[in-house]
Motif scaffolding. Sequence first.
Motif, PDB file in Angstrom:
ATOM      1  N   SER A 166       0.829  -1.200   0.000  1.00 16.18           N
ATOM      2  CA  SER A 166       0.000   0.000   0.000  1.00 16.18           C
ATOM      3  C   SER A 166       0.864   1.251   0.000  1.00 16.18           C
ATOM      4  O   SER A 166       2.046   1.217   0.361  1.00 16.18           O
ATOM      5  CB  SER A 166      -0.884   0.043   1.245  1.00 16.18           C
ATOM      6  N   GLY A 167       0.241   2.372  -0.336  1.00 17.22           N
ATOM      7  CA  GLY A 167       0.932   3.651  -0.240  1.00 17.22           C
ATOM      8  C   GLY A 167       1.531   3.805   1.149  1.00 17.22           C
ATOM      9  O   GLY A 167       0.849   3.621   2.149  1.00 17.22           O
ATOM     10  N   THR A 168       2.825   4.096   1.188  1.00 20.07           N
ATOM     11  CA  THR A 168       3.584   4.135   2.434  1.00 20.07           C
ATOM     12  C   THR A 168       4.259   5.494   2.556  1.00 20.07           C
ATOM     13  O   THR A 168       4.831   5.990   1.584  1.00 20.07           O
ATOM     14  CB  THR A 168       4.642   3.010   2.432  1.00 20.07           C
ATOM     15  N   THR A 169       4.190   6.070   3.738  1.00 21.44           N
ATOM     16  CA  THR A 169       4.784   7.390   3.963  1.00 21.44           C
ATOM     17  C   THR A 169       6.034   7.285   4.828  1.00 21.44           C
ATOM     18  O   THR A 169       6.437   6.191   5.223  1.00 21.44           O
ATOM     19  CB  THR A 169       3.765   8.333   4.640  1.00 21.44           C
ATOM     20  N   GLY A 170       6.586   8.432   5.155  1.00 22.66           N
ATOM     21  CA  GLY A 170       7.831   8.499   5.913  1.00 22.66           C
ATOM     22  C   GLY A 170       7.652   8.531   7.406  1.00 22.66           C
ATOM     23  O   GLY A 170       8.556   8.976   8.129  1.00 22.66           O
ATOM     24  N   ILE A 200       9.165   0.450   3.548  1.00 24.93           N
ATOM     25  CA  ILE A 200       8.853  -0.502   2.472  1.00 24.93           C
ATOM     26  C   ILE A 200       9.806  -1.689   2.526  1.00 24.93           C
ATOM     27  O   ILE A 200       9.375  -2.843   2.378  1.00 24.93           O
ATOM     28  CB  ILE A 200       8.886   0.195   1.098  1.00 24.93           C
ATOM     29  N   GLN A 201      11.095  -1.425   2.748  1.00 27.34           N
ATOM     30  CA  GLN A 201      12.060  -2.526   2.858  1.00 27.34           C
ATOM     31  C   GLN A 201      11.659  -3.491   3.960  1.00 27.34           C
ATOM     32  O   GLN A 201      11.742  -4.707   3.791  1.00 27.34           O
ATOM     33  CB  GLN A 201      13.470  -1.974   3.140  1.00 27.34           C
ATOM     34  N   THR A 222       3.958   9.518  -4.997  1.00 23.82           N
ATOM     35  CA  THR A 222       3.087  10.676  -4.875  1.00 23.82           C
ATOM     36  C   THR A 222       3.846  11.696  -4.043  1.00 23.82           C
ATOM     37  O   THR A 222       4.246  11.403  -2.908  1.00 23.82           O
ATOM     38  CB  THR A 222       1.751  10.319  -4.195  1.00 23.82           C
ATOM     39  N   ILE A 223       4.074  12.865  -4.634  1.00 22.62           N
ATOM     40  CA  ILE A 223       4.711  13.965  -3.908  1.00 22.62           C
ATOM     41  C   ILE A 223       3.702  15.107  -3.839  1.00 22.62           C
ATOM     42  O   ILE A 223       2.848  15.250  -4.715  1.00 22.62           O
ATOM     43  CB  ILE A 223       6.037  14.410  -4.564  1.00 22.62           C
ATOM     44  N   THR A 224       3.791  15.898  -2.785  1.00 21.45           N
ATOM     45  CA  THR A 224       2.786  16.945  -2.586  1.00 21.45           C
ATOM     46  C   THR A 224       3.154  18.264  -3.259  1.00 21.45           C
ATOM     47  O   THR A 224       2.333  19.171  -3.303  1.00 21.45           O
ATOM     48  CB  THR A 224       2.544  17.185  -1.085  1.00 21.45           C
ATOM     49  N   ASP A 225       4.376  18.358  -3.774  1.00 18.76           N
ATOM     50  CA  ASP A 225       4.819  19.579  -4.443  1.00 18.76           C
ATOM     51  C   ASP A 225       5.785  19.173  -5.556  1.00 18.76           C
ATOM     52  O   ASP A 225       6.764  18.456  -5.299  1.00 18.76           O
ATOM     53  CB  ASP A 225       5.521  20.486  -3.423  1.00 18.76           C
ATOM     54  N   ALA A 226       5.522  19.624  -6.770  1.00 19.26           N
ATOM     55  CA  ALA A 226       6.366  19.254  -7.916  1.00 19.26           C
ATOM     56  C   ALA A 226       7.819  19.679  -7.720  1.00 19.26           C
ATOM     57  O   ALA A 226       8.735  19.048  -8.261  1.00 19.26           O
ATOM     58  CB  ALA A 226       5.798  19.855  -9.199  1.00 19.26           C
ATOM     59  N   SER A 227       8.047  20.707  -6.923  1.00 20.00           N
ATOM     60  CA  SER A 227       9.422  21.173  -6.697  1.00 20.00           C
ATOM     61  C   SER A 227      10.266  20.155  -5.933  1.00 20.00           C
ATOM     62  O   SER A 227      11.494  20.246  -5.933  1.00 20.00           O
ATOM     63  CB  SER A 227       9.428  22.510  -5.962  1.00 20.00           C
ATOM     64  N   TYR A 228       9.639  19.168  -5.292  1.00 20.65           N
ATOM     65  CA  TYR A 228      10.378  18.131  -4.570  1.00 20.65           C
ATOM     66  C   TYR A 228      11.066  17.150  -5.522  1.00 20.65           C
ATOM     67  O   TYR A 228      12.002  16.455  -5.133  1.00 20.65           O
ATOM     68  CB  TYR A 228       9.461  17.326  -3.642  1.00 20.65           C
ATOM     69  N   ASN A 230      -2.439  13.651   5.596  1.00 17.83           N
ATOM     70  CA  ASN A 230      -1.841  14.473   6.644  1.00 17.83           C
ATOM     71  C   ASN A 230      -0.992  15.544   5.959  1.00 17.83           C
ATOM     72  O   ASN A 230      -0.080  15.219   5.205  1.00 17.83           O
ATOM     73  CB  ASN A 230      -0.974  13.571   7.538  1.00 17.83           C
ATOM     74  N   PRO A 231      -1.242  16.820   6.208  1.00 11.23           N
ATOM     75  CA  PRO A 231      -0.493  17.876   5.523  1.00 11.23           C
ATOM     76  C   PRO A 231       1.005  17.871   5.812  1.00 11.23           C
ATOM     77  O   PRO A 231       1.776  18.462   5.052  1.00 11.23           O
ATOM     78  CB  PRO A 231      -1.144  19.171   6.019  1.00 11.23           C
ATOM     79  N   GLN A 232       1.446  17.189   6.862  1.00 11.68           N
ATOM     80  CA  GLN A 232       2.882  17.078   7.144  1.00 11.68           C
ATOM     81  C   GLN A 232       3.564  16.070   6.216  1.00 11.68           C
ATOM     82  O   GLN A 232       4.773  16.117   6.044  1.00 11.68           O
ATOM     83  CB  GLN A 232       3.110  16.652   8.593  1.00 11.68           C
ATOM     84  N   MET A 233       2.789  15.164   5.651  1.00 12.81           N
ATOM     85  CA  MET A 233       3.337  14.147   4.756  1.00 12.81           C
ATOM     86  C   MET A 233       3.636  14.768   3.398  1.00 12.81           C
ATOM     87  O   MET A 233       2.785  15.413   2.809  1.00 12.81           O
ATOM     88  CB  MET A 233       2.357  12.985   4.597  1.00 12.81           C
ATOM     89  N   LYS A 234       4.855  14.545   2.921  1.00 10.31           N
ATOM     90  CA  LYS A 234       5.285  15.141   1.654  1.00 10.31           C
ATOM     91  C   LYS A 234       5.440  14.117   0.543  1.00 10.31           C
ATOM     92  O   LYS A 234       5.540  14.484  -0.621  1.00 10.31           O
ATOM     93  CB  LYS A 234       6.601  15.891   1.875  1.00 10.31           C
ATOM     94  N   ILE A 235       5.482  12.836   0.911  1.00 12.92           N
ATOM     95  CA  ILE A 235       5.674  11.784  -0.082  1.00 12.92           C
ATOM     96  C   ILE A 235       4.978  10.504   0.371  1.00 12.92           C
ATOM     97  O   ILE A 235       4.900  10.220   1.569  1.00 12.92           O
ATOM     98  CB  ILE A 235       7.177  11.518  -0.337  1.00 12.92           C
ATOM     99  N   GLU A 236       4.481   9.767  -0.605  1.00 12.55           N
ATOM    100  CA  GLU A 236       3.910   8.441  -0.376  1.00 12.55           C
ATOM    101  C   GLU A 236       4.353   7.566  -1.540  1.00 12.55           C
ATOM    102  O   GLU A 236       4.345   8.021  -2.686  1.00 12.55           O
ATOM    103  CB  GLU A 236       2.381   8.531  -0.320  1.00 12.55           C
ATOM    104  N   ILE A 237       4.752   6.341  -1.234  1.00 14.64           N
ATOM    105  CA  ILE A 237       5.239   5.423  -2.272  1.00 14.64           C
ATOM    106  C   ILE A 237       4.479   4.107  -2.166  1.00 14.64           C
ATOM    107  O   ILE A 237       4.334   3.547  -1.080  1.00 14.64           O
ATOM    108  CB  ILE A 237       6.754   5.171  -2.130  1.00 14.64           C
TER     109      ILE A 237
END
Length: 128
Positions: free
Chosen positions: A30-34, A57-58, A77-83, A111-118
Amino acid sequence: MVEKISSGSTYEELAGYSRAIVDGDMIYVSGTTGMDYSNMTLSDDVAEQTHQTFRNIQHVLQQAGSSLDDVLRVQYTITDASYFEQVAPIWGNYFANARPAATCVVAGLINPQMKIEIEVTARKGAAE
């Protein structure tokens, strides 16, 4: 027989899903965050979130008898293209061997603190 793997995230119970499903040789993560589940913290830094996401994920893939080298498909999935320019080389490092089919989407996360999901799909033994 299908095996369900949980990370212990409260989101899994709330939304009724598993961190990963193992169906034969196939592993659907599933989509996994940091989120660092050992101390329930989330770094503000997108690079650190990316590294922690891969560690999460590992861990799941190891539980399923697999590794990042067996990943066939990935969606970032990143929340800002600049990342992208900052995190793409990190992705490349983790997937230097697997070279999976990939998609990158820019979208908001729960969650707005999350910047990436894989999210990944792997097949046991694909690296062989």
